[in-house]
Design an enzyme around this catalytic site. Sequence first.
Site, short mmCIF file in Angstrom:
data_model
loop_
_atom_site.label_atom_id
_atom_site.label_comp_id
_atom_site.label_asym_id
_atom_site.label_seq_id
_atom_site.Cartn_x
_atom_site.Cartn_y
_atom_site.Cartn_z
NE ARG A 59 -2.96 3.71 -66.27
CZ ARG A 59 -2.08 2.81 -65.87
NH1 ARG A 59 -0.89 2.72 -66.47
NH2 ARG A 59 -2.36 2.00 -64.88
CG ASP A 301 2.92 2.37 -58.87
OD1 ASP A 301 2.79 2.88 -60.00
OD2 ASP A 301 3.26 1.18 -58.70
O1 DOR Z 1 0.56 -2.23 -60.31
C1 DOR Z 1 1.20 -1.64 -61.20
N1 DOR Z 1 0.57 -0.94 -62.15
N2 DOR Z 1 2.52 -1.74 -61.21
C2 DOR Z 1 3.25 -1.27 -62.23
O2 DOR Z 1 4.43 -1.37 -62.19
C3 DOR Z 1 2.60 -0.67 -63.40
C4 DOR Z 1 1.31 -0.12 -63.05
C5 DOR Z 1 0.49 0.21 -64.25
O3 DOR Z 1 0.99 0.88 -65.16
O4 DOR Z 1 -0.70 -0.15 -64.29
ZN ZN Z 2 6.37 -0.19 -61.05
ZN ZN Z 3 4.22 2.44 -61.56
#
Ligand code: DOR
Ligand code: ZN
Ligand code: ZN
Length: 420
Positions: A59, A301
């Site tokens: 972020r 992720d």
């Molecule tokens: O759940 C998700 N959050 N999937 C994504 O592809 C992006 C990510 C985000 O950047 O918050």
């Molecule tokens: Zn993604």
């Molecule tokens: Zn992602």
Amino acid sequence: MKLLVKGGTLPEYGRADMLVEDGVISRIEGNIECEGAQVVDAEGLYVMPGMVDLHCHLRDPGQEYKEDIVSGTRAAAAGGFTSVCCMANTTPVNDNAVVTSFIINKAKAEGSGVHVYPVGAVSKGLKGENMAEIGDMAKAGAVAISDDGKPVMNALLMRLAMEYGSAFGMTVFDHCEDSNLVNKGVMNEGYNSTLLGLRGTTRAAEEVQIARDIVLSETLNLPIHICHVSTKGGVELIRQAKKRGVKITAETAPHYLVGTDDLCASYDANTKVNPPMRLASDQEALIAGLCDGTIDAIATDHAPHHRDEKEVEYNMALSGISGFETAFALCVETLVHGHHMTMEDFVKVACTNPARIIKKNCGQLKPGMDADFILADPNEEWCIDARKFLSKGKNTPFHGRLVHGRVKETYVGGARIYKD
Ligand code: DOR
Ligand code: ZN
Ligand code: ZN
């Protein structure tokens, strides 16, 4: 500087001592004595390579209220990661060398010590139209390219990105979801979405994109990496492609192994993630895929969000789970204590394979490798408490869950950067 890790259990070696000299592993033997070395007592602990996360969201720049490079890398270290690849959907987007360099420099200056490897965008502004400055970002230190958060819907753009990326040694990491088929869905489409009255996303949205990527990769003979595989059909497409020799690699995330769309019944937006959590039959297929090599890697992720973005009605909430600090326990609990794989197998999918995908000299404990490692207790019982996360993102559907497996210490280049 010499560091002697004594009495731990190591993958491939079993019970052994490990000597680190100047940040590199120099010896691993049954019993090492070394005058002047600083001794780390690893008695009763598992010594393994630091985990390598191919996919997270730090972020920073621009969304520091969700997470920043300082909090994110501290959370990563606490989670047992020594290298993390951060996605490009920052503000501004990481679509040029200036942003790539900013991330690398800030991580070096202010981060916890975890290696931060930026993933550059495929398209300028993640708009899916014109290609980003791919060569410049590669020279600045980007390790892959991805529009993650969004799919690359334009197949010609995808082709060009694969060609340009590979010319600079970078693979496209694709977030596979056909946005037309997603059609504003907020959870997996099926029995539960009908029951809950929430709009569903068909699994076909993911599988159509995976199939397209396989066709491109096979036709062009170029590598492709599939992000966060969540469906049984996706696993099978990749398995068949690998059998034909397609240069495809894939990751899945801990939450797809542990959670199903049953969790959404709480209407708790912490269960909202993209792609969505699916069914028990998908979990089984993902685990089988990890065991037989179809799925190469586990990636978190890690997607921290502010509570104001989660404590809203399900349809309005942002997608994502804060994943660094639960990944080890959720995976060890499911995969190892669930009798699907050994700790050595887990090391392959959490460390060795992801390091190979980004071509870094880590992910294995053997002489000559960088001394990026962790001490962990695969059996320690603890209760996940999001309030204790070092990440700014407390958004996890696993708060309150009793788990087994805990990271005790994390080392990068032989220096300790985290202790429980
Ligand atoms: O759940 C998700 N959050 N999937 C994504 O592809 C992006 C990510 C985000 O950047 O918050
Ligand atoms: Zn993604
Ligand atoms: Zn992602």
